[in-house]
Design a protein around this motif. Structure first.
Motif, PDB file in Angstrom:
ATOM      1  N   TYR A  30     -27.783  66.102  27.103  1.00  0.00           N
ATOM      2  CA  TYR A  30     -28.969  66.295  28.701  1.00  0.00           C
ATOM      3  C   TYR A  30     -27.659  66.847  29.318  1.00  0.00           C
ATOM      4  CZ  TYR A  30     -31.952  63.376  25.667  1.00  0.00           C
ATOM      5  OH  TYR A  30     -32.866  63.547  25.179  1.00  0.00           O
ATOM      6  N   VAL A  31     -29.073  66.678  30.495  1.00  0.00           N
ATOM      7  CA  VAL A  31     -27.335  67.700  32.156  1.00  0.00           C
ATOM      8  C   VAL A  31     -28.199  66.769  32.947  1.00  0.00           C
ATOM      9  CG1 VAL A  31     -29.261  69.957  32.312  1.00  0.00           C
ATOM     10  CG2 VAL A  31     -26.946  69.265  33.422  1.00  0.00           C
ATOM     11  N   ILE A  32     -27.723  66.574  34.312  1.00  0.00           N
ATOM     12  CA  ILE A  32     -28.624  65.865  35.230  1.00  0.00           C
ATOM     13  C   ILE A  32     -27.764  66.745  36.099  1.00  0.00           C
ATOM     14  CG2 ILE A  32     -28.320  63.882  36.609  1.00  0.00           C
ATOM     15  CD1 ILE A  32     -28.712  62.254  34.600  1.00  0.00           C
ATOM     16  N   ASP A  33     -28.764  67.180  37.244  1.00  0.00           N
ATOM     17  CA  ASP A  33     -28.011  68.007  38.135  1.00  0.00           C
ATOM     18  C   ASP A  33     -28.184  66.443  39.571  1.00  0.00           C
ATOM     19  OD1 ASP A  33     -27.254  69.995  40.779  1.00  0.00           O
ATOM     20  OD2 ASP A  33     -29.415  70.811  40.594  1.00  0.00           O
ATOM     21  N   ALA A  34     -27.558  66.653  40.346  1.00  0.00           N
ATOM     22  CA  ALA A  34     -27.028  65.056  41.003  1.00  0.00           C
ATOM     23  C   ALA A  34     -26.765  65.951  42.284  1.00  0.00           C
ATOM     24  CB  ALA A  34     -25.683  64.942  41.128  1.00  0.00           C
ATOM     25  N   SER A  35     -27.341  67.197  42.756  1.00  0.00           N
ATOM     26  CA  SER A  35     -27.729  67.708  44.215  1.00  0.00           C
ATOM     27  C   SER A  35     -28.468  66.977  44.888  1.00  0.00           C
ATOM     28  CB  SER A  35     -27.429  68.920  44.125  1.00  0.00           C
ATOM     29  OG  SER A  35     -28.618  69.923  43.597  1.00  0.00           O
ATOM     30  N   GLY A  36     -27.957  66.485  46.000  1.00  0.00           N
ATOM     31  CA  GLY A  36     -29.144  65.742  46.877  1.00  0.00           C
ATOM     32  C   GLY A  36     -29.997  64.316  46.206  1.00  0.00           C
ATOM     33  N   LYS A  37     -28.977  64.437  45.688  1.00  0.00           N
ATOM     34  CA  LYS A  37     -29.666  63.361  44.999  1.00  0.00           C
ATOM     35  C   LYS A  37     -29.292  61.471  44.890  1.00  0.00           C
ATOM     36  CE  LYS A  37     -33.031  65.039  42.172  1.00  0.00           C
ATOM     37  NZ  LYS A  37     -32.081  65.561  40.917  1.00  0.00           N
ATOM     38  N   THR A  38     -28.858  60.321  44.915  1.00  0.00           N
ATOM     39  CA  THR A  38     -28.644  59.227  45.048  1.00  0.00           C
ATOM     40  C   THR A  38     -27.578  58.811  44.274  1.00  0.00           C
ATOM     41  OG1 THR A  38     -30.219  58.419  46.398  1.00  0.00           O
ATOM     42  CG2 THR A  38     -29.642  56.979  46.319  1.00  0.00           C
ATOM     43  N   LEU A  39     -26.620  57.967  44.966  1.00  0.00           N
ATOM     44  CA  LEU A  39     -25.595  57.596  44.017  1.00  0.00           C
ATOM     45  C   LEU A  39     -26.215  56.585  42.623  1.00  0.00           C
ATOM     46  CD1 LEU A  39     -22.267  58.156  42.879  1.00  0.00           C
ATOM     47  CD2 LEU A  39     -22.080  56.417  44.719  1.00  0.00           C
ATOM     48  N   GLY A  40     -26.633  55.937  43.311  1.00  0.00           N
ATOM     49  CA  GLY A  40     -26.686  54.721  42.163  1.00  0.00           C
ATOM     50  C   GLY A  40     -27.857  54.899  41.480  1.00  0.00           C
ATOM     51  N   ARG A  41     -29.131  56.006  41.713  1.00  0.00           N
ATOM     52  CA  ARG A  41     -29.934  56.218  40.735  1.00  0.00           C
ATOM     53  C   ARG A  41     -29.578  57.209  39.435  1.00  0.00           C
ATOM     54  NH1 ARG A  41     -35.099  54.351  42.898  1.00  0.00           N
ATOM     55  NH2 ARG A  41     -35.342  54.321  44.829  1.00  0.00           N
ATOM     56  N   VAL A  42     -28.590  57.968  40.462  1.00  0.00           N
ATOM     57  CA  VAL A  42     -27.768  59.139  38.774  1.00  0.00           C
ATOM     58  C   VAL A  42     -27.230  58.496  38.012  1.00  0.00           C
ATOM     59  CG1 VAL A  42     -26.375  61.206  38.697  1.00  0.00           C
ATOM     60  CG2 VAL A  42     -28.314  61.465  40.313  1.00  0.00           C
ATOM     61  N   ALA A  43     -26.169  57.381  38.303  1.00  0.00           N
ATOM     62  CA  ALA A  43     -25.471  56.375  37.970  1.00  0.00           C
ATOM     63  C   ALA A  43     -26.187  55.997  36.947  1.00  0.00           C
ATOM     64  CB  ALA A  43     -24.516  55.740  38.786  1.00  0.00           C
ATOM     65  N   ALA A  44     -27.327  54.887  37.744  1.00  0.00           N
ATOM     66  CA  ALA A  44     -27.884  54.485  36.916  1.00  0.00           C
ATOM     67  C   ALA A  44     -28.772  54.426  35.076  1.00  0.00           C
ATOM     68  CB  ALA A  44     -29.297  53.600  36.889  1.00  0.00           C
ATOM     69  N   LYS A  45     -29.432  56.388  35.839  1.00  0.00           N
ATOM     70  CA  LYS A  45     -30.132  56.708  34.149  1.00  0.00           C
ATOM     71  C   LYS A  45     -29.333  57.642  33.347  1.00  0.00           C
ATOM     72  CE  LYS A  45     -33.794  58.927  33.172  1.00  0.00           C
ATOM     73  NZ  LYS A  45     -34.372  58.426  32.294  1.00  0.00           N
ATOM     74  N   ALA A  46     -27.825  57.848  33.814  1.00  0.00           N
ATOM     75  CA  ALA A  46     -26.310  58.344  33.631  1.00  0.00           C
ATOM     76  C   ALA A  46     -26.146  56.900  32.161  1.00  0.00           C
ATOM     77  CB  ALA A  46     -25.704  59.070  34.187  1.00  0.00           C
ATOM     78  N   ALA A  47     -26.222  56.267  32.559  1.00  0.00           N
ATOM     79  CA  ALA A  47     -25.571  54.738  31.741  1.00  0.00           C
ATOM     80  C   ALA A  47     -26.756  54.188  31.107  1.00  0.00           C
ATOM     81  CB  ALA A  47     -25.623  54.168  32.867  1.00  0.00           C
ATOM     82  N   SER A  48     -28.179  54.405  31.017  1.00  0.00           N
ATOM     83  CA  SER A  48     -29.620  53.985  30.130  1.00  0.00           C
ATOM     84  C   SER A  48     -29.124  54.972  28.855  1.00  0.00           C
ATOM     85  CB  SER A  48     -30.052  54.278  31.157  1.00  0.00           C
ATOM     86  OG  SER A  48     -31.524  53.752  29.838  1.00  0.00           O
ATOM     87  N   VAL A  49     -28.369  56.784  29.729  1.00  0.00           N
ATOM     88  CA  VAL A  49     -28.612  57.537  28.343  1.00  0.00           C
ATOM     89  C   VAL A  49     -27.651  57.640  27.312  1.00  0.00           C
ATOM     90  CG1 VAL A  49     -28.630  59.686  28.056  1.00  0.00           C
ATOM     91  CG2 VAL A  49     -30.699  58.850  29.218  1.00  0.00           C
ATOM     92  N   LEU A  50     -26.834  57.184  28.767  1.00  0.00           N
ATOM     93  CA  LEU A  50     -25.036  57.437  27.069  1.00  0.00           C
ATOM     94  C   LEU A  50     -24.994  56.479  26.364  1.00  0.00           C
ATOM     95  CD1 LEU A  50     -22.545  57.654  30.397  1.00  0.00           C
ATOM     96  CD2 LEU A  50     -22.715  58.937  28.834  1.00  0.00           C
ATOM     97  N   ARG A  51     -25.709  54.758  26.839  1.00  0.00           N
ATOM     98  CA  ARG A  51     -25.745  54.138  25.905  1.00  0.00           C
ATOM     99  C   ARG A  51     -26.733  53.725  25.217  1.00  0.00           C
ATOM    100  NH1 ARG A  51     -24.678  47.784  27.436  1.00  0.00           N
ATOM    101  NH2 ARG A  51     -24.990  47.945  25.064  1.00  0.00           N
ATOM    102  N   GLY A  52     -27.528  54.722  25.155  1.00  0.00           N
ATOM    103  CA  GLY A  52     -28.711  55.462  24.202  1.00  0.00           C
ATOM    104  C   GLY A  52     -30.380  54.310  24.059  1.00  0.00           C
ATOM    105  N   LYS A  53     -30.608  53.364  25.185  1.00  0.00           N
ATOM    106  CA  LYS A  53     -31.572  52.204  25.684  1.00  0.00           C
ATOM    107  C   LYS A  53     -32.790  53.298  25.499  1.00  0.00           C
ATOM    108  CE  LYS A  53     -29.018  48.329  27.583  1.00  0.00           C
ATOM    109  NZ  LYS A  53     -29.136  47.835  28.845  1.00  0.00           N
TER     110      LYS A  53
END
Length: 142
Positions: A16-39
């Motif tokens: 998966y690819v996430i474009d972080a331009s203009g996004k909030t740090l915590g929201r991008v990190a939470a979504k990425a951590a959830s996908v990385l774990r496989g939840k």
């Protein structure tokens, strides 16, 4: 009824690819951590590496709200007397644009062997280009 345990060889890892331009740090990190774990998968197991690969682009354009640019501090202790190093978010972003995002995501993962394997599935890049086009990553909305 039998409990099904998935073997690491049977797990399929997507990209998966996430474009972080203009996004909030915590929201991008939470979504990425959830996908990385496989939840997000129905076959999620907390003790197996069943997550997917995540590529984050435009990490230098990540934003934080309020006065966190100057107030949020990152600390690192070298191990020596007086060796506490402190950086604000804006300083660390200027020095290494991928580091605040990597540290935030690593803090949301388990702090053990599995967490160190999971963080290896994370690829963060400053600009809009990344070398993982051959894996055909799917866009992931935050």
């Amino acid at each position: 009824m039998k409990t099904i345990f998935s073997k690491p060889a049977d797990v399929k890892h997507d990209w998966y690819v996430i474009d972080a331009s203009g996004k909030t740090l915590g929201r991008v990190a939470a979504k990425a951590a959830s996908v990385l774990r496989g939840k997000h998968k129905p076959t999620y197991e907390p003790n197996v590496l069943c997550g997917d690969y995540v590529v984050i682009i435009n990490a230098d354009k990540i934003q934080v709200s309020g006065k966190k640019n100057d107030d949020m501090m990152y600390r690192h202790y070298t191990g020596y007397i007086g060796g506490l190093r402190e950086y604000s978010f804006s300083t660390l972003l200027a020095k290494n644009p991928t580091e605040p995002l990597r540290r935030t995501i690593a803090g949301m993962l388990p702090h053990n062997r599995l967490g160190r394997k999971i963080i290896g599935n994370l690829k963060i890049y400053e600009g809009a280009e990344h070398p993982h086009t051959a894996q055909n990553p799917q866009p992931l909305e935050v």
